[in-house]
Scaffold this motif. Structure first.
Motif, PDB file in Angstrom:
ATOM      1  N   LYS A  81       0.841  -1.195   0.000  1.00  0.00           N
ATOM      2  CA  LYS A  81       0.000   0.000   0.000  1.00  0.00           C
ATOM      3  C   LYS A  81       0.879   1.249   0.000  1.00  0.00           C
ATOM      4  CE  LYS A  81      -2.196  -1.204   3.785  1.00  0.00           C
ATOM      5  NZ  LYS A  81      -1.816  -2.627   3.982  1.00  0.00           N
ATOM      6  N   VAL A  99       0.507   5.539   0.694  1.00  0.00           N
ATOM      7  CA  VAL A  99      -0.306   6.669   1.155  1.00  0.00           C
ATOM      8  C   VAL A  99       0.387   7.954   0.741  1.00  0.00           C
ATOM      9  CG1 VAL A  99      -1.353   7.806   3.151  1.00  0.00           C
ATOM     10  CG2 VAL A  99      -1.098   5.328   3.130  1.00  0.00           C
ATOM     11  N   CYS A 118      -4.791   6.785  -0.959  1.00  0.00           N
ATOM     12  CA  CYS A 118      -4.116   5.530  -0.675  1.00  0.00           C
ATOM     13  C   CYS A 118      -4.355   4.609  -1.857  1.00  0.00           C
ATOM     14  CB  CYS A 118      -4.648   4.897   0.609  1.00  0.00           C
ATOM     15  SG  CYS A 118      -3.639   3.504   1.177  1.00  0.00           S
ATOM     16  N   VAL A 119      -3.376   3.741  -2.142  1.00  0.00           N
ATOM     17  CA  VAL A 119      -3.515   2.849  -3.284  1.00  0.00           C
ATOM     18  C   VAL A 119      -2.886   1.507  -2.951  1.00  0.00           C
ATOM     19  CG1 VAL A 119      -1.341   3.571  -4.350  1.00  0.00           C
ATOM     20  CG2 VAL A 119      -3.181   2.668  -5.789  1.00  0.00           C
ATOM     21  N   SER A 120      -3.467   0.480  -3.497  1.00  0.00           N
ATOM     22  CA  SER A 120      -2.876  -0.856  -3.477  1.00  0.00           C
ATOM     23  C   SER A 120      -2.797  -1.291  -4.931  1.00  0.00           C
ATOM     24  CB  SER A 120      -3.732  -1.831  -2.653  1.00  0.00           C
ATOM     25  OG  SER A 120      -3.157  -3.128  -2.649  1.00  0.00           O
ATOM     26  N   LEU A 128      -7.472   5.494  -4.100  1.00  0.00           N
ATOM     27  CA  LEU A 128      -8.670   5.749  -3.307  1.00  0.00           C
ATOM     28  C   LEU A 128      -8.524   7.082  -2.581  1.00  0.00           C
ATOM     29  CD1 LEU A 128      -8.837   2.196  -1.693  1.00  0.00           C
ATOM     30  CD2 LEU A 128     -10.018   2.953  -3.777  1.00  0.00           C
ATOM     31  N   ILE A 145      -9.195   9.073   0.410  1.00  0.00           N
ATOM     32  CA  ILE A 145      -9.608   8.815   1.794  1.00  0.00           C
ATOM     33  C   ILE A 145      -9.738  10.105   2.595  1.00  0.00           C
ATOM     34  CG2 ILE A 145      -8.580   6.508   1.811  1.00  0.00           C
ATOM     35  CD1 ILE A 145      -6.216   7.678   3.383  1.00  0.00           C
ATOM     36  N   SER A 147      -6.165   0.533   6.154  1.00  0.00           N
ATOM     37  CA  SER A 147      -6.769  -0.587   5.418  1.00  0.00           C
ATOM     38  C   SER A 147      -8.289  -0.581   5.573  1.00  0.00           C
ATOM     39  CB  SER A 147      -6.196  -1.916   5.920  1.00  0.00           C
ATOM     40  OG  SER A 147      -4.811  -2.012   5.641  1.00  0.00           O
ATOM     41  N   MET A 193      -9.668   2.051   3.308  1.00  0.00           N
ATOM     42  CA  MET A 193      -9.619   1.589   1.919  1.00  0.00           C
ATOM     43  C   MET A 193     -10.793   0.671   1.602  1.00  0.00           C
ATOM     44  SD  MET A 193      -5.516   0.880   1.499  1.00  0.00           S
ATOM     45  CE  MET A 193      -5.646   0.372  -0.226  1.00  0.00           C
ATOM     46  N   ARG A 194     -11.094  -0.244   2.524  1.00  0.00           N
ATOM     47  CA  ARG A 194     -12.226  -1.151   2.304  1.00  0.00           C
ATOM     48  C   ARG A 194     -13.537  -0.378   2.216  1.00  0.00           C
ATOM     49  NH1 ARG A 194      -9.034  -4.832   5.451  1.00  0.00           N
ATOM     50  NH2 ARG A 194      -9.729  -3.876   7.403  1.00  0.00           N
ATOM     51  N   LYS A 214     -13.786   1.358  -1.190  1.00  0.00           N
ATOM     52  CA  LYS A 214     -14.095   0.387  -2.239  1.00  0.00           C
ATOM     53  C   LYS A 214     -15.553  -0.040  -2.193  1.00  0.00           C
ATOM     54  CE  LYS A 214      -9.442  -1.613  -2.649  1.00  0.00           C
ATOM     55  NZ  LYS A 214      -8.616  -2.838  -2.470  1.00  0.00           N
ATOM     56  N   TYR A 257      -9.898   7.602 -10.189  1.00  0.00           N
ATOM     57  CA  TYR A 257      -9.758   7.262  -8.774  1.00  0.00           C
ATOM     58  C   TYR A 257     -11.143   6.979  -8.210  1.00  0.00           C
ATOM     59  CZ  TYR A 257     -11.266  12.095  -7.984  1.00  0.00           C
ATOM     60  OH  TYR A 257     -11.977  13.282  -7.968  1.00  0.00           O
TER      61      TYR A 257
END
Length: 211
Positions: A79, A81, A105-107, A113, A115, A176, A179-180, A183, A198
């Motif tokens: 991840k 940030v 934040c990105v994975s 994303l 946030i 995390s 992020m969930r 999504k 994004y």
């Protein structure tokens, strides 16, 4: 290994000596993330610099995650940030792009994303300030990683007073969780200047408890 500032300084010196042009340097951040810094210089026009976050896996295509970084990124367990600029509206003739800083934040290779509003919501809980005001007037300032915690710093402009800085410290597990939630509740948007896609939660859904 040279630092980012040393690399930027050397690149700028090269352009000054050459008179004009563009140069760039690349720094590996771990987990296939890289930072690309481009420096432009011209004798006849003002120079500039652009910092880009990319994902360069050993196998697979190179991905531009965000083309205009401000702070970070901080990388942990796949991840990243970071604080970045995005265009809040279209540019008017003769004016500069209206760029606004946001927390992301990105994975990778997934979409980044936004946030920011979830950070504001957490700041509202910790400080007791009205969430609606934070969503309307909150201004993302910078981020720092200390002792495995990510500190998000932002302020709320209340003229004529100088805005006090609000700091929200989060663990990577909390990031995390955010992020969930993005999504699950977010929609895909596109930056008006660069066309970068994004995911962002509509503000009317931010106050609702996580799914």
């Amino acid at each position: 290994m040279k630092s980012r500032k040393q690399n930027a300084f050397l690149a700028t010196c090269y352009l000054l000596l050459s008179g004009c042009g563009t140069t760039s340097y690349v720094e590996s951040l771990g987990d296939s993330y890289v930072e690309v810094r481009k420096v432009q210089y011209s004798i006849s026009e003002p120079g500039g610099a652009q910092t880009i976050l990319e994902y360069r896996p050993q196998h697979g295509p190179r991905i531009v995650i965000w083309p205009s970084l401000r702070e970070g990124p901080y990388v942990r367990d796949g991840k990243a940030v970071f604080l970045a600029d995005y265009a809040s509206s279209k540019r008017q003739p003769g004016e500069r792009w209206p760029m606004v800083p946001r927390f992301f934040c990105v994975s990778a290779p997934d979409l980044p994303l936004d946030i920011t509003d979830l950070v504001f919501r957490l700041g509202s809980k910790q400080s007791g300030q009205d969430l609606r005001e934070l969503l309307r007037k909150g201004d993302a300032s910078y981020i720092k990683e200390t002792n495995n915690l990510i500190a998000f710093h932002f302020s709320v402009w209340r003229p004529p007073d100088w805005p006090p800085m609000i700091t929200v410290q989060t663990t990577w597990d909390q990031i995390s969780d955010m992020m969930r939630e993005v999504k699950a509740k977010g929609v895909i948007r596109k930056d008006l200047r660069y066309g970068t896609r994004y995911i962002q939660i509509p503000q009317e859904d931010v106050a609702q408890p996580p799914l």
